[in-house]
Scaffold this active site. Structure first.
Site, PDB file in Angstrom:
ATOM      1  N   GLU A 166       0.829  -1.200   0.000  1.00 20.80           N
ATOM      2  CA  GLU A 166       0.000   0.000   0.000  1.00 20.80           C
ATOM      3  C   GLU A 166       0.870   1.258   0.000  1.00 20.80           C
ATOM      4  OE1 GLU A 166      -3.674   1.809   2.775  1.00 20.80           O
ATOM      5  OE2 GLU A 166      -2.605   0.000   3.375  1.00 20.80           O
TER       6      GLU A 166
ATOM      7  N   LYS B  52      -9.127   3.195  -2.613  1.00 23.91           N
ATOM      8  CA  LYS B  52      -9.536   2.513  -1.389  1.00 23.91           C
ATOM      9  C   LYS B  52     -10.919   3.003  -0.933  1.00 23.91           C
ATOM     10  CE  LYS B  52      -7.494   1.553   3.207  1.00 23.91           C
ATOM     11  NZ  LYS B  52      -6.284   1.816   4.025  1.00 23.91           N
TER      12      LYS B  52
ATOM     13  N   CYS C 274      -6.044  -2.969   1.695  1.00 30.22           N
ATOM     14  CA  CYS C 274      -6.019  -3.149   3.153  1.00 30.22           C
ATOM     15  C   CYS C 274      -7.401  -3.180   3.801  1.00 30.22           C
ATOM     16  CB  CYS C 274      -5.144  -2.066   3.781  1.00 30.22           C
ATOM     17  SG  CYS C 274      -4.476  -2.549   5.401  1.00 30.22           S
TER      18      CYS C 274
ATOM     19  N   GLY D 214      21.847   5.669  29.100  1.00 30.04           N
ATOM     20  CA  GLY D 214      22.388   5.352  30.407  1.00 30.04           C
ATOM     21  C   GLY D 214      22.313   3.869  30.674  1.00 30.04           C
ATOM     22  N   LEU D 215      23.387   3.316  31.231  1.00 37.55           N
ATOM     23  CA  LEU D 215      23.418   1.902  31.609  1.00 37.55           C
ATOM     24  C   LEU D 215      23.456   1.816  33.131  1.00 37.55           C
ATOM     25  CD1 LEU D 215      25.962   0.364  29.051  1.00 37.55           C
ATOM     26  CD2 LEU D 215      23.457   0.397  28.936  1.00 37.55           C
TER      27      LEU D 215
ATOM     28  N   GLY E 267      22.686  -1.043  34.893  1.00 39.77           N
ATOM     29  CA  GLY E 267      22.873  -2.398  35.381  1.00 39.77           C
ATOM     30  C   GLY E 267      21.562  -3.131  35.548  1.00 39.77           C
TER      31      GLY E 267
ATOM     32  N   ILE F  19      17.572  -4.310  34.191  1.00 43.82           N
ATOM     33  CA  ILE F  19      17.145  -5.074  33.028  1.00 43.82           C
ATOM     34  C   ILE F  19      16.654  -4.193  31.892  1.00 43.82           C
ATOM     35  CG2 ILE F  19      14.809  -5.436  33.927  1.00 43.82           C
ATOM     36  CD1 ILE F  19      16.950  -7.762  31.679  1.00 43.82           C
TER      37      ILE F  19
ATOM     38  N   ASN G 101      14.434  12.686  42.256  1.00 42.28           N
ATOM     39  CA  ASN G 101      14.245  13.115  40.876  1.00 42.28           C
ATOM     40  C   ASN G 101      15.420  13.943  40.373  1.00 42.28           C
ATOM     41  OD1 ASN G 101      11.790  11.839  40.727  1.00 42.28           O
ATOM     42  ND2 ASN G 101      10.570  13.674  41.086  1.00 42.28           N
TER      43      ASN G 101
END
Length: 565
Positions: free
Chosen positions: A44, A118, A154, A294-295, A297, A299, A371
């Site tokens: 489409e 359509k 569609c 940002g990491l 640690g 999940i 915060n």
């Protein structure tokens, strides 16, 4: 007896990129002709990309798209492909009202040979077509090398009546529908069952050709297929990849022959791949070559970093550890291990000196002080984004987004949020799947996805693990105060996510939730948190929609809302 070979061209297009989209149509048409196809079918609104939203209202764009269709038809003939029937989507104009139309056209013998507009214009969920387009008012049957082909776009097959009902009276040989159907979990089976019903209705095979690729916060999963008049599956294309498959129609056959049928994907693989493709195409179509995040640690950031590595390569991921006085050694180790696993750039930026500098002037306490830590981290991530020209990605999940468990202008900063439509329990499930795939040899960038159609297994993971197991198994915590856990502020995620799924995705009110068996205290807490967080969600980055009801695209409530039932 009529025999006709169809080529199903499942491609990834970009909104507004008329030249690039037309070039891709030309390339796939060449390949279709080399495979002896007489008809090649594209998704489409192929030439314009989909969804074009209010770009359709710009007269100059509609004219440019129409000129491109004519130019492409002429180019096909110049290259000796004039006899090929090339079915593409584009934008047309209703000359009675001057409104745009969602149009299917057939390019043949150097001209725009046929067209169809359509009929049914969806105006629910992610769709806004009723406002933008005017509706077509006639069904179309095309004669292609002796075969009668009915066409639809569609939504025309999703609604009863209309063009399909009319085509059922026309003794067509094949019903051909071109689609831009966005992905959501479980939708593949819904599409297939729908096509089976329409095949029975018109008493003919149905070709369902779908778009693939990401466009803003939508992901198109491909998964094109063909069903016979009796509902039997004849062909199934891969999900999440560009593809060209051939299927042969024979009017004399009681049952049509089967072409390639690819296996279905594991449900966790589907979700993970959809999120990665959304990020990958968002980056490519907005000219980003790398990401920063940002990491912690935890999940969520670990999963987002893994997705980013699969989308653009670990060498194009910049991970920043921003420990505070409350960060555990385990979290810092997990962040470093994750970066090492995926081959990301990794730096450590402690935030305590900056926090202390702010506190000398502000002297904040409680949630305000918590915060502040998140907002300092947000500044560092955005500084990395600005200085390196990278896309900042937010790491929040749907459970947090639902309950407002994030800091606006803090951990909510970014230009894209890959897991914003995944509940927390789903985050864990998908993370486990990615590690399972890694153990089975799926390296970094080794997903079956647009850009990896050659089937590369990617960059091997040295330990066979992508996401640190401890990040998956430990109790989640924002680590903004001593001993903090998410469960201090929220119900346990196993319970919370069940309530959220009922409240958000099934629109259950308080009485419904109590009837579902949830206790009143939990119901009242969750409803209060969700309703009070709408203002935050309005400011959150976009991210891939993968469920039936995603925040932003599907679920929009008033920011000011006093209703609590």
């Amino acid at each position: 007896m009529t025999q006709l070979r169809f080529a199903l061209a499942q491609i990834d297009t970009c909104v507004g990129a008329l030249d690039a989209n037309a070039a891709k149509v030309l390339d796939f048409s060449r390949k279709a002709a080399q495979g002896n196809a007489q008809v090649v079918v594209f998704p489409e609104m192929t030439l314009t990309g989909y969804p074009i939203e209010d770009l359709a209202l710009r007269r100059t764009f509609r004219q440019a798209a129409w000129d491109k269709a004519n130019e492409l038809a002429a180019q096909l003939r110049v290259e000796g492909l004039g006899e090929l029937f090339v079915v593409v989507g584009t934008v047309g104009t209703d000359h009675t009202t001057s409104k745009p139309r969602n149009r299917l056209v057939v390019l043949h013998e150097g001209v725009v040979w046929a067209g169809y507009d359509k009929h049914f214009l969806p105006n629910y969920g992610v769709f806004d077509e009723f406002r933008i387009f005017s509706a077509g008012d006639r069904s179309v049957t095309l004669e292609m090398n002796g075969a009668r082909i009915g066409v639809a776009v569609c939504e025309d097959i999703w609604q009863d009546g209309g063009p399909v009902a009319d085509l059922a009276t026309k003794s067509i040989d094949v019903l051909l529908t071109i689609n831009g159907s966005p992905y959501e979990e479980g939708k593949t089976h819904t599409r297939f069952e729908l096509a089976q019903r329409r095949a029975a209705e018109v008493n003919a095979p149905v070709i369902y050709l779908n778009q693939v690729g990401g466009q803003d916060d939508l992901v198109f999963d491909g998964g094109s297929f063909v069903v016979d008049a009796d509902g039997e599956l004849l062909e199934r294309s891969p999900m999440f990849m560009e593809d060209l498959t051939f299927w042969d129609f024979d009017s004399a056959a009681d049952h049509q022959t089967k072409a390639r049928i690819v296996p279905e994907l594991d449900k966790d693989e589907e979700i993970y791949t959809a999120c990665v493709l959304g990020l990958k195409d968002y980056m490519a179509k907005n000219r980003f070559t790398g990401v920063t995040l940002g990491l912690s640690g935890g999940i969520d950031s670990a999963l987002v970093a893994a997705m980013a590595a699969d989308a653009c390569g670990g060498e194009n991921v910049w991970g920043i550890s921003m420990p505070s006085m409350y960060s555990s050694d385990g979290s810092k180790d997990d962040a470093a291990d994750l970066a090492a696993n995926i081959g990301a750039h990794y730096e450590v930026q402690p935030i305590e000196p900056l926090f202390n500098a702010y506190q000398k002037q502000l002297n904040l306490e409680g949630v305000s002080a918590e915060n502040l830590q998140a907002r300092i981290r947000g500044v560092i991530v955005m500084a990395s984004s600005n200085s390196r020209g990278l896309l900042a990605v937010a790491t929040g999940n749907k459970s947090e987004l639902a309950c407002g468990y994030s800091t606006i202008y803090g951990d909510a900063v970014g230009g894209y949020a890959p897991i914003k439509d995944l509940l927390k329990t789903r985050v864990w499930e998908v993370s486990r799947w990615r590690n399972k795939a890694a153990a089975a040899g799926v390296g970094i960038g080794g997903l079956n996805i647009v850009g990896n159609e050659n089937g590369s297994s990617g960059v091997p993971l040295k330990s066979g693990v992508m996401i640190p197991v401890s990040s998956i198994e430990k109790a989640p915590s924002a680590e903004l105060r001593p001993g903090q856990k998410d469960s201090d502020s929220l119900p346990e995620y196993a319970l919370l996510d069940k309530v959220l799924a009922a409240y958000i995705e099934h629109a259950h009110g308080r009485a419904d939730l109590l009837a579902d068996g949830f206790d009143a205290a939990t119901v009242d807490t969750v409803m209060r948190l969700v309703d009070r967080a709408e203002w935050k969600r309005r400011q959150y980055p976009l991210g891939p929609k993968v469920t039936a009801l995603a925040f932003g695209r599907d679920r929009r409530l008033p920011v000011t809302n006093a209703f609590r039932e």
